[in-house]
Write an enzyme that holds these catalytic residues in place. Sequence first.
Site, PDB file in Angstrom:
ATOM      1  N   SER A  77     -20.588  -5.037 -20.143  1.00 44.78           N
ATOM      2  CA  SER A  77     -21.067  -3.778 -20.721  1.00 44.78           C
ATOM      3  C   SER A  77     -19.926  -2.996 -21.345  1.00 44.78           C
ATOM      4  O   SER A  77     -18.775  -3.064 -20.891  1.00 44.78           O
ATOM      5  CB  SER A  77     -21.698  -2.949 -19.597  1.00 44.78           C
ATOM      6  OG  SER A  77     -21.905  -1.623 -20.013  1.00 44.78           O
ATOM      7  N   TYR A 121     -21.753   0.639 -10.335  1.00 40.80           N
ATOM      8  CA  TYR A 121     -22.337  -0.334 -11.269  1.00 40.80           C
ATOM      9  C   TYR A 121     -21.280  -0.788 -12.283  1.00 40.80           C
ATOM     10  O   TYR A 121     -21.043  -1.978 -12.473  1.00 40.80           O
ATOM     11  CB  TYR A 121     -23.553   0.269 -12.006  1.00 40.80           C
ATOM     12  CG  TYR A 121     -23.817  -0.400 -13.324  1.00 40.80           C
ATOM     13  CD1 TYR A 121     -24.406  -1.658 -13.368  1.00 40.80           C
ATOM     14  CD2 TYR A 121     -23.432   0.192 -14.533  1.00 40.80           C
ATOM     15  CE1 TYR A 121     -24.609  -2.303 -14.585  1.00 40.80           C
ATOM     16  CE2 TYR A 121     -23.628  -0.442 -15.741  1.00 40.80           C
ATOM     17  CZ  TYR A 121     -24.213  -1.687 -15.759  1.00 40.80           C
ATOM     18  OH  TYR A 121     -24.401  -2.324 -16.959  1.00 40.80           O
ATOM     19  N   LYS A 171     -19.110  -4.593 -13.021  1.00 41.32           N
ATOM     20  CA  LYS A 171     -18.897  -5.320 -14.287  1.00 41.32           C
ATOM     21  C   LYS A 171     -17.407  -5.615 -14.471  1.00 41.32           C
ATOM     22  O   LYS A 171     -17.022  -6.711 -14.868  1.00 41.32           O
ATOM     23  CB  LYS A 171     -19.439  -4.523 -15.478  1.00 41.32           C
ATOM     24  CG  LYS A 171     -20.955  -4.413 -15.515  1.00 41.32           C
ATOM     25  CD  LYS A 171     -21.612  -5.765 -15.717  1.00 41.32           C
ATOM     26  CE  LYS A 171     -23.126  -5.699 -15.640  1.00 41.32           C
ATOM     27  NZ  LYS A 171     -23.757  -7.010 -15.492  1.00 41.32           N
TER      28      LYS A 171
HETATM   29  C1  UD1 Z   1     -26.429   3.628 -19.645  1.00 43.98           C
HETATM   30  C2  UD1 Z   1     -25.377   3.523 -18.603  1.00 43.98           C
HETATM   31  C3  UD1 Z   1     -24.514   2.344 -18.897  1.00 43.98           C
HETATM   32  C4  UD1 Z   1     -25.362   1.092 -18.900  1.00 43.98           C
HETATM   33  C5  UD1 Z   1     -26.502   1.252 -19.890  1.00 43.98           C
HETATM   34  C6  UD1 Z   1     -27.483   0.114 -19.714  1.00 43.98           C
HETATM   35  C7  UD1 Z   1     -25.028   5.798 -17.787  1.00 43.98           C
HETATM   36  C8  UD1 Z   1     -24.076   6.944 -17.694  1.00 43.98           C
HETATM   37  N1  UD1 Z   1     -24.619   4.771 -18.527  1.00 43.98           N
HETATM   38  O1  UD1 Z   1     -25.784   3.798 -20.914  1.00 43.98           O
HETATM   39  O2  UD1 Z   1     -23.486   2.217 -17.938  1.00 43.98           O
HETATM   40  O3  UD1 Z   1     -24.597  -0.035 -19.225  1.00 43.98           O
HETATM   41  O4  UD1 Z   1     -27.204   2.457 -19.660  1.00 43.98           O
HETATM   42  O5  UD1 Z   1     -28.509   0.230 -20.636  1.00 43.98           O
HETATM   43  O6  UD1 Z   1     -26.090   5.858 -17.238  1.00 43.98           O
HETATM   44  N2  UD1 Z   1     -30.265  10.521 -23.012  1.00 43.98           N
HETATM   45  C9  UD1 Z   1     -30.975  11.699 -23.112  1.00 43.98           C
HETATM   46  N3  UD1 Z   1     -32.141  11.817 -22.415  1.00 43.98           N
HETATM   47  C10 UD1 Z   1     -32.622  10.833 -21.604  1.00 43.98           C
HETATM   48  C11 UD1 Z   1     -31.891   9.630 -21.491  1.00 43.98           C
HETATM   49  C12 UD1 Z   1     -30.702   9.519 -22.202  1.00 43.98           C
HETATM   50  O7  UD1 Z   1     -30.572  12.624 -23.831  1.00 43.98           O
HETATM   51  O8  UD1 Z   1     -33.667  11.015 -20.976  1.00 43.98           O
HETATM   52  C13 UD1 Z   1     -29.024  10.370 -23.777  1.00 43.98           C
HETATM   53  C14 UD1 Z   1     -27.805  10.120 -22.906  1.00 43.98           C
HETATM   54  O9  UD1 Z   1     -27.229  11.318 -22.503  1.00 43.98           O
HETATM   55  C15 UD1 Z   1     -26.931   9.284 -23.840  1.00 43.98           C
HETATM   56  C16 UD1 Z   1     -27.928   8.528 -24.711  1.00 43.98           C
HETATM   57  O10 UD1 Z   1     -29.167   9.225 -24.587  1.00 43.98           O
HETATM   58  O11 UD1 Z   1     -26.183  10.131 -24.656  1.00 43.98           O
HETATM   59  C17 UD1 Z   1     -28.130   7.097 -24.258  1.00 43.98           C
HETATM   60  O12 UD1 Z   1     -28.421   7.095 -22.876  1.00 43.98           O
HETATM   61  P1  UD1 Z   1     -28.860   5.760 -22.102  1.00 43.98           P
HETATM   62  O13 UD1 Z   1     -29.961   5.100 -22.821  1.00 43.98           O
HETATM   63  O14 UD1 Z   1     -29.096   6.144 -20.674  1.00 43.98           O
HETATM   64  O15 UD1 Z   1     -27.591   4.824 -22.231  1.00 43.98           O
HETATM   65  P2  UD1 Z   1     -26.064   5.070 -21.789  1.00 43.98           P
HETATM   66  O16 UD1 Z   1     -25.908   6.278 -20.982  1.00 43.98           O
HETATM   67  O17 UD1 Z   1     -25.232   4.955 -23.013  1.00 43.98           O
END
Ligand code: UD1
Length: 344
Positions: free
Chosen positions: A127, A152, A156
């Site tokens: 990742s 997690y 990795k």
């Molecule tokens: C997350 C994990 C990462 C993992 C990946 C797997 C965290 C901090 N990181 O990545 O380690 O490998 O998932 O898929 O959890 N967002 C919102 N609202 C939401 C959900 C997300 O605003 O309800 C935003 C988040 O703040 C982020 C972006 O959307 O900026 C992407 O979020 P997400 O899909 O959870 O991925 P990551 O955080 O990048």
Amino acid sequence: MGEKILVTGGTGYIGSHTVVELQQNGFEVVVIDNLSNSTATIVDQIGRISGKKPRFYELDLCNEAALRVFFRENHDLAGVIHFAAYKAVGESVEFPLKYYHNNLVSLLNLLRFMEEFEVPNMVFSSSCTVYGQPEVLPVTEQAPVKKAFSPYGNTKQISEEIIEDTVNSSALKAISLRYFNPIGAHESGLIGELPIGIPNNLVPFITQTAIGKRQKLMVFGNDYDTPDGTAIRDYIHVVDLAKAHVVAISRLLKGIHKESLEVYNLGTGKGTSVMEAIMAFERVTGMKLPYEITSRRTGDVPRVWADTTLANLKLGWRAEKSLDEMMASAWMWEKNLAAGILEF
Ligand code: UD1
């Protein structure tokens, strides 16, 4: 019949898409999954897409005795693509031992039997989380691995180290693929992401909100140092990602890899903010998505996107699908789920 590949976690989100791509490229696939975060129905769905149901073993990789029996029965494996792992960041903070035990013991057992049964090729599911917030963007594979923020993420990092030490001391050859943010679903609408409970990730939350399962999307922070204030990620279509695994295992099988452990970023090379992702979803569906700006989520990095030069040049692979295609396929999948496409 082509060479035989074991896909661990093959009923999961990325695993299932990879099984389909492998089959469509002539490989024979066997799947191991303990169904802790998926359902056996996915095996049937894979069969519907490819015309061939892969051989499925419901098995926990932590179960050494059962895994030995599996390897005895499948002594003709050419390689392994290892997806099976827990992946919920928040849960890993709450239950670190569960994560270390599952993700590391699985890998150790697998590597041990691969050595014993002389299966020398492994593609590992890593990742971009290993980079934390990189100093330089786009981030290359040479960027330093930062101290992991969550257990997690640490599993990795440790897994990559275990694989590195193993390739240095045995016949094992491996490719570690560092995924950015996989989203979307198969064009058939028959497989996709299946979040259990409240989704952690952005796109399942968007599609569940649009279908009416959730009231509104919470946008985690609009005060980041980015053009629109929301965090930036490199979203990649899961089918593009799956195709990279076929290229990677083929590279090992053909023996054209240059190092015994190669590491590649898998992304599009393009950053997209949360607001841009919402706008893309609204554009392709014609819907208005209810959302609210709320505070930042602990542990989120402001900005990360991939430098994909190495994968483009060495693997000859490139992500092809657009953000609109990712959103359209994710939406079709959510609608199919709502229509009861899967029986649980
Ligand atoms: C997350 C994990 C990462 C993992 C990946 C797997 C965290 C901090 N990181 O990545 O380690 O490998 O998932 O898929 O959890 N967002 C919102 N609202 C939401 C959900 C997300 O605003 O309800 C935003 C988040 O703040 C982020 C972006 O959307 O900026 C992407 O979020 P997400 O899909 O959870 O991925 P990551 O955080 O990048």
